[in-house]
Design a protein around this motif. Structure first.
Motif, PDB file in Angstrom:
ATOM      1  N   ARG A  82       0.799  -1.244  -0.106  1.00 40.31           N
ATOM      2  CA  ARG A  82      -0.005  -0.035   0.173  1.00 40.31           C
ATOM      3  C   ARG A  82       0.738   1.205   0.082  1.00 40.31           C
ATOM      4  O   ARG A  82       0.949   1.964  -0.857  1.00 40.31           O
ATOM      5  N   ARG A  83       1.874   1.249   0.813  1.00 38.63           N
ATOM      6  CA  ARG A  83       2.540   2.691   0.813  1.00 38.63           C
ATOM      7  C   ARG A  83       3.523   2.629  -0.167  1.00 38.63           C
ATOM      8  O   ARG A  83       3.691   3.892  -0.650  1.00 38.63           O
ATOM      9  N   MET A  86       1.413   3.942  -3.166  1.00 34.66           N
ATOM     10  CA  MET A  86       0.982   5.396  -3.086  1.00 34.66           C
ATOM     11  C   MET A  86       2.326   6.307  -3.268  1.00 34.66           C
ATOM     12  O   MET A  86       2.264   7.455  -4.049  1.00 34.66           O
ATOM     13  N   LEU A 185      -4.773   9.202  -5.209  1.00 32.56           N
ATOM     14  CA  LEU A 185      -4.094   9.230  -3.875  1.00 32.56           C
ATOM     15  C   LEU A 185      -5.111   9.094  -2.605  1.00 32.56           C
ATOM     16  O   LEU A 185      -4.959   8.470  -1.677  1.00 32.56           O
ATOM     17  N   CYS A 188      -7.241   5.893  -2.623  1.00 32.84           N
ATOM     18  CA  CYS A 188      -6.311   4.791  -1.920  1.00 32.84           C
ATOM     19  C   CYS A 188      -5.937   4.870  -0.420  1.00 32.84           C
ATOM     20  O   CYS A 188      -6.019   3.927   0.275  1.00 32.84           O
ATOM     21  N   TRP A 189      -5.864   5.998   0.014  1.00 28.90           N
ATOM     22  CA  TRP A 189      -5.744   6.356   1.317  1.00 28.90           C
ATOM     23  C   TRP A 189      -6.720   5.925   2.309  1.00 28.90           C
ATOM     24  O   TRP A 189      -6.698   5.421   3.270  1.00 28.90           O
TER      25      TRP A 189
END
Length: 514
Positions: A82-83, A86, A185, A188-189
Motif C-alpha cells: 500500500r505505502r 502510493m 491518492l 487509496c488512502w
C-alpha cells in the motif's frame, strides 16, 4: 508449490470491490498517460526538434519504468504494497508536471525517465494488490472490473491526446495526469487495505543488485538504440556498451544468488511456466509499445490524419484488446483453463504485425483498422494471462517480486523493442531522405508537411512508409517466436479460495522458519 498460500486476504466481494476503487483510478492514470502522449508525439518532436530522438521520448520512460518495476515489487514485499504503491503515484505526478514544462528534447526525455520511475510502481502495485486480495481462480471476474475502465482510457486517451494537441498544447497531455493522480491518492488512502506479511528479521534492501541491474539494462538499451545509427556496430562506443551489458548481467546474477532479499529472486525461474510467462510478457511489450509508438507516424504523415483522428483510428486495436481480455478473464474464472489463450494470442499478434508490414502509400484507414483489430485481439489474449500464469507459479510471499519481474519483462520488451525498432525506423528514414534529410525531417510536423512542395511530401511519405514496413516486419518475427514458446506452457490448476485459518497458520510458520 502448495495449492493454497498463506497471506492471501480473506475479504468479501464487497470489501474487494471497495478496496479496488483506488486501483481502478490508478489503472486509468497509467493507461491514459500512454494513450494521450502517443498522438501528440509527432507534434512534440516537430516543435522541440529531433526526429532521430523520437524513440527516446518513449524509450526513456519505458527504460526507467523497466528498471524500477522489480524494485517497487520487492520494496512492496518488504515495506507493504500500500505505502509503496502510493509513493509511486507521487513520483509519477512529479514527473508529469516536469514533462509539461520541458523546453527542449533533452529535458523532456530526462523528465519522462523520472516519470517512468513512478510508473514502474503503478502497474506492479495494482497487480500485486489484486494478487493479495483475490485467489487466482477467482481473479478473472475481478480483473473484469479493472477492464471496465480501460475503454475510457483506450478510446478516450487517444481522442483526448489528439484533441489537446490540435486545440491547446501538447503540454496538457502531461498536466492532465495531475488531478486524476491526486484523486487516486485520496481514494487509496481511505479504501486500500492490504494484508502484510510481518517480518521478524532486519530488513535488507538489495542496493547492489538494483544498481547493477540499472547499469546493464541501460547499457544494453543504449547499445541497441545507437548501434548502426549514431555509431557503427564495430565502434569503440558500441563495443564498450556491449561489454558493460554482458559483464553487468553476469555480475547481477552473481549478486542475486547471494543476496538476502534479491530484487529478482532467481529461484522463481525454477518454474517453467513462470519463465515462459516472462518470455511471453517480453514479446507482448515488444509488440504493444511498437504499435502504439509508430502507428501514429504512418497515420499522420502518410494517411494525412490529424492528431485527433489518429487517436480515433487506434480504437480498433484498443477495443479488440479490451473485449478479448475481458472475455478471456471470464472464461478462465469459470473453467480454470488458460493454456489456449497465449497460444492463440501470440499467433494473432504475429499475424497482425506482419499485416502492418504490408501497408503502403495507398493503404486506406479502414484496412489498417482491420490490422489493428487483429493485433489488439492477440494482445488481449496475453496481457492478463501472462501475469496470471506467473502469479500462480509462486508462493504468496513472493507475489510482489513475481509481479514486478513479470511487469519488468514486459517493459523490458517494450524498451528494447522501441530502441531496436526506433533505430531501424530512423535508419530507413534517413536512407530514403538522402542521408542528411533526417535532420531536416526532424523539424517537420504533420501540419508543416502539407505546406511543402509535392515532390518533398511524396519523398517524405515514401520514407516513412519504408521505415514502418521494416519496423513491423521485424516485430512480426519476434511475435512468431512467442507462438513457439507458448506451445510449451503446461496447464497448472489455478489456486482457488483463500486458505483456511489452520492452513494459513501452518504455512506461515513454515514460511518464517525458512
Amino acid at each position: 508449490m502448495t495449492d493454497q498460500d498463506a497471506g492471501q486476504a480473506r475479504l468479501s466481494p464487497r470489501q474487494i470491490i471497495t478496496a479496488m476503487s483506488g486501483l481502478v483510478i490508478a489503472m486509468l492514470l497509467a493507461q491514459l498517460d500512454n494513450m494521450i502522449v502517443a498522438p501528440a508525439l509527432p507534434t512534440i518532436v516537430g516543435e522541440l526538434g529531433g526526429m532521430d530522438h523520437l524513440a527516446w521520448v518513449t524509450t526513456g520512460y519505458v527504460l526507467a519504468s523497466t528498471v524500477a518495476t522489480p524494485i517497487w515489487g520487492k520494496l512492496g514485499d518488504i515495506f507493504g504494497h500500500r505505502r509503496t504503491f502510493m509513493a509511486s503515484i507521487v513520483v509519477f505526478l512529479a514527473g508529469s508536471a516536469l514533462c509539461g514544462v520541458s523546453q527542449d528534447m533533452t529535458g523532456l526525455i530526462g523528465f519522462r525517465a523520472f516519470q517512468g520511475l513512478g510508473a514502474g510502481g503503478l502497474m506492479v502495485g495494482i497487480m500485486a494488490a489484486i494478487g493479495l486480495m483475490v485467489p487466482p481462480r477467482e481473479r478473472g471476474k475481478y480483473q473484469g472490473i479493472m477492464m471496465a475502465v480501460m475503454p475510457l482510457a483506450m478510446i478516450g486517451g487517444p481522442l483526448l491526446g489528439g484533441f489537446i494537441t490540435d486545440n491547446a498544447s501538447w503540454r496538457w497531455a502531461f498536466y492532465v495526469n495531475l488531478p486524476l493522480g491526486l484523486l487516486s491518492l485520496v481514494v487509496c488512502w481511505f479504501t486500500l487495505k492490504l494484508p502484510r506479511r510481518e517480518r521478524t528479521a532486519k530488513v535488507r534492501i538489495d542496493w547492489w543488485g538494483s544498481a547493477v541491474l540499472t547499469a546493464w539494462i541501460t547499457a544494453l538499451v543504449l547499445m541497441l538504440s545507437w548501434g548502426g545509427s549514431q555509431y557503427q556496430w564495430n565502434s569503440p562506443e558500441i563495443i564498450g556498451l556491449g561489454a558493460v551489458a554482458a559483464v553487468g548481467l553476469v555480475l547481477f546474477l552473481f549478486i542475486e544468488r547471494r543476496a538476502a532479499e534479491p530484487v529478482i529472486p532467481l529461484r522463481l525461474f525454477s518454474s517453467r511456466n513462470f519463465s515462459l510467462a516472462n518470455a511471453l510478457g517480453f514479446i507482448v511489450g515488444f509488440a504493444m509499445f511498437g504499435g502504439i509508438t509508430f502507428l501514429p507516424q504512418f497515420q499522420q504523415y502518410v494517411q494525412g490524419q490529424s492528431a485527433t483522428s489518429s487517436g480515433l483510428l487506434l480504437m480498433p486495436m484498443m477495443i479488440a484488446a479490451m473485449v478479448v481480455s475481458l472475455g478471456g478473464g471470464l472464461v478462465v474464472s469459470r473453467t480454470g483453463r488458460y493454456r489456449a489463450l497465449p497460444i492463440i494470442g501470440s499467433a494473432l499478434m504475429a499475424t497482425g504485425l506482419f499485416l502492418f508490414s504490408t501497408m503502403g502509400l495507398a493503404t486506406p484507414a479502414w484496412q489498417s483498422g482491420v490490422y489493428m483489430a487483429v493485433l489488439g485481439a492477440g494482445m488481449g489474449c496475453m496481457m492478463q494471462t501472462t501475469n496470471l500464469i506467473a502469479q500462480n507459479s509462486v508462493h504468496i510471499r513472493d507475489i510482489g517480486a513475481a509481479t514486478g519481474t513479470t511487469t519488468f519483462a514486459r517493459n523490458m520488451g517494450g524498451s528494447l523493442g522501441i530502441s531496436v525498432l526506433g533505430s531501424i525506423y530512423a535508419g530507413r528514414l534517413s536512407d530514403a531522405m538522402g542521408g542528411g534529410g533526417l535532420h531536416q525531417s526532424g523539424q517537420i510536423t504533420p501540419a508543416a508537411l502539407q505546406s511543402l512542395p509535392q515532390a518533398v511530401r511524396d519523398l517524405f511519405k515514401t520514407a516513412v512508409t519504408d521505415g514502418i514496413q521494416s519496423v513491423f516486419f521485424w516485430a512480426s518475427l519476434v511475435a512468431a517466436a512467442g507462438f513457439v514458446l507458448a506451445l510449451f506452457i503446461r496447464h497448472v490448476p489455478l489456486r482457488g479460495h483463500a486458505p483456511s485459518p489452520a492452513t494459513a497458520a501452518e504455512q506461515t510458520a513454515e514460511e518464517l522458519a525458512v
